[in-house]
Design a protein around this motif. Structure first.
Motif, PDB file in Angstrom:
ATOM      1  N   LYS A 102      11.035  -9.346  -1.639  1.00 16.41           N
ATOM      2  CA  LYS A 102      12.583 -10.277  -1.526  1.00 16.41           C
ATOM      3  C   LYS A 102      13.716  -8.922  -2.178  1.00 16.41           C
ATOM      4  CE  LYS A 102      13.665 -13.897  -1.037  1.00 16.41           C
ATOM      5  NZ  LYS A 102      13.594 -14.472   0.576  1.00 16.41           N
ATOM      6  N   GLU A 103      13.346  -8.022  -2.879  1.00 12.64           N
ATOM      7  CA  GLU A 103      14.152  -7.022  -3.373  1.00 12.64           C
ATOM      8  C   GLU A 103      14.280  -6.228  -2.098  1.00 12.64           C
ATOM      9  OE1 GLU A 103      12.660  -4.432  -6.403  1.00 12.64           O
ATOM     10  OE2 GLU A 103      13.388  -2.830  -5.206  1.00 12.64           O
ATOM     11  N   HIS A 104      13.213  -5.805  -1.472  1.00 12.48           N
ATOM     12  CA  HIS A 104      13.377  -4.802  -0.265  1.00 12.48           C
ATOM     13  C   HIS A 104      14.215  -5.426   0.788  1.00 12.48           C
ATOM     14  CE1 HIS A 104      12.487  -2.291   3.267  1.00 12.48           C
ATOM     15  NE2 HIS A 104      12.147  -1.547   2.233  1.00 12.48           N
ATOM     16  N   GLU A 105      13.828  -7.103   1.160  1.00 13.10           N
ATOM     17  CA  GLU A 105      14.537  -7.396   2.313  1.00 13.10           C
ATOM     18  C   GLU A 105      16.104  -7.808   1.798  1.00 13.10           C
ATOM     19  OE1 GLU A 105      13.799 -11.727   2.292  1.00 13.10           O
ATOM     20  OE2 GLU A 105      13.580 -11.809   4.386  1.00 13.10           O
ATOM     21  N   SER A 106      16.398  -7.913   0.642  1.00  2.91           N
ATOM     22  CA  SER A 106      17.796  -8.264   0.060  1.00  2.91           C
ATOM     23  C   SER A 106      18.716  -6.982   0.503  1.00  2.91           C
ATOM     24  CB  SER A 106      18.019  -8.706  -1.048  1.00  2.91           C
ATOM     25  OG  SER A 106      17.707  -7.468  -1.916  1.00  2.91           O
TER      26      SER A 106
ATOM     27  N   ASN B 117       0.750  -3.395   0.149  1.00  6.92           N
ATOM     28  CA  ASN B 117       0.049  -2.208  -0.463  1.00  6.92           C
ATOM     29  C   ASN B 117      -0.093  -2.523  -1.984  1.00  6.92           C
ATOM     30  OD1 ASN B 117       0.498   0.465  -1.783  1.00  6.92           O
ATOM     31  ND2 ASN B 117      -0.232   1.243   0.310  1.00  6.92           N
ATOM     32  N   ALA B 118       1.059  -3.073  -2.631  1.00 13.80           N
ATOM     33  CA  ALA B 118       1.299  -3.141  -3.898  1.00 13.80           C
ATOM     34  C   ALA B 118       0.134  -3.993  -4.591  1.00 13.80           C
ATOM     35  CB  ALA B 118       2.475  -3.583  -4.588  1.00 13.80           C
TER      36      ALA B 118
ATOM     37  N   SER C  88       7.052  -9.993  10.144  1.00 11.12           N
ATOM     38  CA  SER C  88       7.875 -10.466   9.100  1.00 11.12           C
ATOM     39  C   SER C  88       9.335 -10.211   9.351  1.00 11.12           C
ATOM     40  CB  SER C  88       7.327  -9.795   7.871  1.00 11.12           C
ATOM     41  OG  SER C  88       8.323  -9.766   6.633  1.00 11.12           O
ATOM     42  N   THR C  89       9.901 -11.021   8.571  1.00 11.68           N
ATOM     43  CA  THR C  89      11.594 -10.857   8.856  1.00 11.68           C
ATOM     44  C   THR C  89      11.853  -9.468   8.365  1.00 11.68           C
ATOM     45  OG1 THR C  89      11.777 -11.827   6.297  1.00 11.68           O
ATOM     46  CG2 THR C  89      12.256 -13.218   8.313  1.00 11.68           C
ATOM     47  N   ASP C  90      10.960  -8.867   7.406  1.00 15.12           N
ATOM     48  CA  ASP C  90      11.057  -7.300   6.798  1.00 15.12           C
ATOM     49  C   ASP C  90       9.757  -6.747   6.815  1.00 15.12           C
ATOM     50  OD1 ASP C  90      11.681  -4.952   5.758  1.00 15.12           O
ATOM     51  OD2 ASP C  90      12.269  -6.014   3.843  1.00 15.12           O
ATOM     52  N   PRO C  91       9.413  -6.098   7.910  1.00 17.22           N
ATOM     53  CA  PRO C  91       7.963  -5.355   7.996  1.00 17.22           C
ATOM     54  C   PRO C  91       7.757  -4.483   7.114  1.00 17.22           C
ATOM     55  CG  PRO C  91       8.851  -5.838  10.145  1.00 17.22           C
ATOM     56  CD  PRO C  91       9.931  -6.032   9.226  1.00 17.22           C
ATOM     57  N   VAL C  92       8.860  -3.494   6.773  1.00 17.57           N
ATOM     58  CA  VAL C  92       8.409  -2.558   5.757  1.00 17.57           C
ATOM     59  C   VAL C  92       8.495  -3.086   4.392  1.00 17.57           C
ATOM     60  CG1 VAL C  92       9.683  -0.426   4.670  1.00 17.57           C
ATOM     61  CG2 VAL C  92       9.725  -1.051   7.070  1.00 17.57           C
ATOM     62  N   GLY C  93       9.247  -4.272   4.051  1.00 20.66           N
ATOM     63  CA  GLY C  93       9.109  -4.804   2.804  1.00 20.66           C
ATOM     64  C   GLY C  93       7.869  -5.400   2.552  1.00 20.66           C
ATOM     65  N   MET C  94       7.151  -5.978   3.727  1.00 21.35           N
ATOM     66  CA  MET C  94       6.154  -6.680   3.428  1.00 21.35           C
ATOM     67  C   MET C  94       5.040  -5.680   3.424  1.00 21.35           C
ATOM     68  SD  MET C  94       4.645  -9.746   3.511  1.00 21.35           S
ATOM     69  CE  MET C  94       3.214 -10.579   3.587  1.00 21.35           C
TER      70      MET C  94
ATOM     71  N   VAL D   3       5.632   0.908  14.139  1.00 24.34           N
ATOM     72  CA  VAL D   3       4.469   1.553  13.203  1.00 24.34           C
ATOM     73  C   VAL D   3       5.148   2.575  12.413  1.00 24.34           C
ATOM     74  CG1 VAL D   3       2.782   3.248  13.601  1.00 24.34           C
ATOM     75  CG2 VAL D   3       2.433   0.752  14.192  1.00 24.34           C
ATOM     76  N   LYS D   4       6.022   3.386  12.858  1.00 22.21           N
ATOM     77  CA  LYS D   4       6.549   4.620  12.183  1.00 22.21           C
ATOM     78  C   LYS D   4       6.900   4.543  10.800  1.00 22.21           C
ATOM     79  CE  LYS D   4       8.366   8.812  14.250  1.00 22.21           C
ATOM     80  NZ  LYS D   4       9.261   9.286  15.278  1.00 22.21           N
ATOM     81  N   PRO D   5       7.986   3.507  10.577  1.00 15.62           N
ATOM     82  CA  PRO D   5       8.387   3.174   8.960  1.00 15.62           C
ATOM     83  C   PRO D   5       7.289   2.590   8.110  1.00 15.62           C
ATOM     84  CG  PRO D   5       9.344   1.555  10.572  1.00 15.62           C
ATOM     85  CD  PRO D   5       8.753   2.490  11.548  1.00 15.62           C
ATOM     86  N   LEU D   6       6.142   2.095   8.645  1.00 16.00           N
ATOM     87  CA  LEU D   6       5.040   1.468   8.149  1.00 16.00           C
ATOM     88  C   LEU D   6       4.033   2.322   7.428  1.00 16.00           C
ATOM     89  CD1 LEU D   6       4.397  -1.768  10.526  1.00 16.00           C
ATOM     90  CD2 LEU D   6       6.371  -1.572   8.378  1.00 16.00           C
ATOM     91  N   LEU D   7       3.773   3.251   8.064  1.00 17.20           N
ATOM     92  CA  LEU D   7       2.701   4.141   7.936  1.00 17.20           C
ATOM     93  C   LEU D   7       2.735   4.576   6.500  1.00 17.20           C
ATOM     94  CD1 LEU D   7       2.288   6.153  11.123  1.00 17.20           C
ATOM     95  CD2 LEU D   7       1.058   4.167  10.551  1.00 17.20           C
TER      96      LEU D   7
END
Ligand code: R5P
Length: 263
Positions: free
Chosen positions: A257-261, A240-241, A229-235, A44-48
């Motif tokens: 995709k940009e964040h995931e890459s 949010n967007a 997700s493969t990238d929870p923060v990116g998702m 949760v920490k990086p998602l908040l």
């Protein structure tokens, strides 16, 4: 509606745009150590920073979230059955006293109802009794409409369950997205948020969130499609967007995709 109730609601749904990104990590109360939630604090920490509200259980809050964390809490207060109990799955009752919810300084509580099951009366009265207590203290109740076996997730069923929840006093309704979702939203007098449901490809989950908002939903209360997700923060950032920045699904997926890459 009194000041306290309005104040708490404004912590769940942003007054600026009338929308919300709720991060749901309450799954352990009936599913145990769900994939992605083995350590809720770490997940949760990086998602908040991209969430408006965190939805979780009392035990998760106490054990995984430090009290100085600056996020409004929606506390799950119903429970009592596990995913192993196929006949009575989500035949829930109250599992947290209102006193403890207040002590935990929550902004809202969540209670599941099962319309159309043989035990619907238990869950509806359970939720209503909790709403009666919450009204005393100005705490909003989010009704979680779950799907009964054989009832399907169509607009006919979900509008019935959502409208009932609102008429019984729920302040927000959480339901599933479906075809003709406009009907569910248009016939429900309180804000509706959608659950994400089982993990699906990121593109599809973002499309679903977008379609729900276009149909009039106030936001999402999403779990597995973010933390699995493969990238929870990116998702989380992409969701949010869509909710707050009016991104369309393609723009949001590109952001993901940009964040995931860069991971
Ligand atoms: C289910 O009753 C729980 O409240 C979950 O938090 C909810 O279903 C949302 O999570 P997901 O997006 O994973 O379906």
């Amino acid at each position: 509606m009194d000041w306290g109730m309005k104040n708490r609601l404004s912590k769940i749904i942003r007054p600026k745009d009338g929308r919300t990104v709720m991060l749901a990590v309450d799954h352990g109360y009936f599913m145990g150590p769900t994939t992605g939630l083995e350590n809720i604090e770490k997940t949760v920490k990086p998602l908040l920073r991209y969430a408006d509200t965190l939805m979780l259980t009392r035990g998760a809050l106490r054990n995984y979230i430090t009290p100085d964390t600056n996020i409004p809490i929606v506390l799950r207060v119903s429970g009592g059955t596990s995913i192993l109990n196929k006949d009575h799955l989500l035949h829930e009752g109250t599992v947290v006293d209102i006193d403890d919810a207040i002590r935990l300084n929550v902004s809202g509580v969540a209670f599941s109802i099962l319309v159309g099951q043989s035990f619907e009366r238990d869950t509806l009265l359970g939720m209503t009794e909790y709403i009666n207590k919450c009204e005393r203290y100005g705490i909003p109740v989010l009704a979680v409409t779950a799907v009964g076996r054989g009832l399907g997730k169509d607009a006919k069923y979900l509008s019935l369950a959502s409208r009932m929840a609102a008429e019984l006093g729920a302040h927000i309704v959480k339901t599933y997205y479906c075809d003709n979702f406009e009907h569910v939203v248009d016939t429900c007098p309180v804000p509706i948020v959608i659950a994400g449901g089982k993990k699906q490809p990121e593109q599809d989950a973002l499309q679903m969130a977008y379609d729900a908002l276009q149909a009039g939903a106030s936001g999402v209360d999403m779990g597995r499609n973010i933390f699995q997700s493969t990238d929870p923060v990116g998702m989380m950032r992409a969701v949010n967007a869509v909710v707050h920045k009016k991104y369309d699904p393609k723009e949001a997926y590109d952001l993901f995709k940009e964040h995931e890459s860069k991971k």
